[in-house]
Design an enzyme around this catalytic site. Structure first.
Site, short mmCIF file in Angstrom:
data_model
loop_
_atom_site.label_atom_id
_atom_site.label_comp_id
_atom_site.label_asym_id
_atom_site.label_seq_id
_atom_site.Cartn_x
_atom_site.Cartn_y
_atom_site.Cartn_z
N ALA A 68 -8.32 1.79 0.70
CA ALA A 68 -6.90 1.99 0.99
C ALA A 68 -6.40 3.27 0.34
O ALA A 68 -7.01 3.80 -0.59
CB ALA A 68 -6.10 0.80 0.47
N GLY A 111 -10.34 -1.49 1.90
CA GLY A 111 -9.86 -1.56 3.27
C GLY A 111 -10.87 -1.08 4.28
O GLY A 111 -10.89 -1.53 5.42
N GLU A 114 -13.06 -3.98 4.89
CA GLU A 114 -12.31 -4.95 5.67
C GLU A 114 -12.19 -4.53 7.14
O GLU A 114 -12.28 -5.36 8.04
CB GLU A 114 -10.92 -5.16 5.05
CG GLU A 114 -11.00 -5.92 3.73
CD GLU A 114 -9.67 -5.99 3.00
OE1 GLU A 114 -9.26 -7.09 2.64
OE2 GLU A 114 -9.07 -4.91 2.78
N GLU A 134 -11.08 -4.02 -5.13
CA GLU A 134 -9.64 -4.08 -5.43
C GLU A 134 -9.33 -4.66 -6.80
O GLU A 134 -8.31 -4.33 -7.41
CB GLU A 134 -8.92 -4.91 -4.35
CG GLU A 134 -8.85 -4.25 -2.99
CD GLU A 134 -10.04 -4.59 -2.10
OE1 GLU A 134 -9.95 -4.36 -0.88
OE2 GLU A 134 -11.07 -5.08 -2.62
#
Length: 260
Positions: A68, A111, A114, A134
């Site tokens: 992210a 991310g 993901e 994370e």
């Protein structure tokens, strides 16, 4: 669209399929909200394009996506997430009808991992690196990582990688059942496009229905888990450790977590 996100995804149409190139090389294709919005818009457009049967998402040789956009994320709070629910764009990936293949070279972290897992197939090079780090930022996966990794790898490995933030190799990902193909370095996009061409040669309606059936078998009921995950993810933006973790990351120093 914010932050030049209109250029964050470059669409290249081929014969029967399209490649969506994540195009933020200066930050290892970090996933911002704008990038995700543009990516979903592009996928929706391809869903309506009768000349396209399959979409391939690719990064570059260094990274599919390093995670992210922490700089953007660090400015968020429980209130801003709850009010704006910017992660809802991730849910729209579930509505894409045509097959989506992730071609992973280099890092697929946070991310990025993901996004790869939210695709229908993952083709990875042997030097690819996956992970959900994370926890090192004082937060947790918030875009389906806890749910999809657990379904693919099982509780024990998912607990290990989510709670430690450790990376895992492409070969380890293959053993978990996370990958559809493992290929030599530099060959992920070539193999993903080979598979895309093969799928594009099949009857389109049968492909669409078959994708739905397989996803229902693999992910039936997953959205309830993702919503639960997201509520917990949002709540961590009311903690001091989230502020400390992201500040430390941006300043390239070791975080000093307080448990608050």
């Amino acid at each position: 669209m914010e932050g030049g996100a209109e250029n964050a995804v470059r669409v290249e149409k081929k014969d029967g399929f399209a490649i969506l190139h994540l195009n933020r090389p200066e930050v290892r294709n970090a996933i911002s909200f704008g990038l995700m919005k543009r990516l979903v818009e592009a996928l929706r457009e391809l869903d309506c394009d009768d000349s396209i049967s399959v979409a391939v998402i690719a990064g570059d040789e260094r990274a599919f996506s390093g995670g992210a956009d922490v700089k953007e994320m660090s400015g968020q709070s429980l209130a801003s997430f709850t009010k704006g629910n910017p992660f809802s764009v991730w849910d729209e990936l579930q509505t894409i009808g045509k097959p989506v293949i992730a071609a992973v070279e280099g890092y697929a972290l946070g991310g990025g991992c993901e996004l790869a897992m939210a695709s229908d197939m993952i083709v990875a090079s042997e030097d690819a690196v996956f992970g959900q780090p994370e926890i090192n930022l004082g937060i947790m996966p918030g875009a389906g990582g806890t749910q999809r990794l657990t379904r693919a790898a099982g509780k024990q490995l998912a607990m290990r990688y989510v709670l430690t933030g450790e990376h895992f190799t492409a070969r380890e990902a293959e053993k978990m059942g996370l990958l559809s193909s493992l290929v030599p370095r530099g060959q992920a996009l070539a193999e993903a496009t080979r598979i895309a061409k093969l799928i594009a040669s099949k009857p389109r309606l049968a492909v669409l229905h078959a994708k739905k059936a397989v996803r229902e078998a693999a992910e039936g009921g997953i959205m309830e888990g993702i919503w639960f995950e997201r509520a917990l993810f949002y709540s961590l933006f009311a903690t001091l450790d989230q502020k400390e973790g992201m500040d430390a990351f941006l300043k390239k120093r070791k975080p000093d977590f307080s448990g608050k």
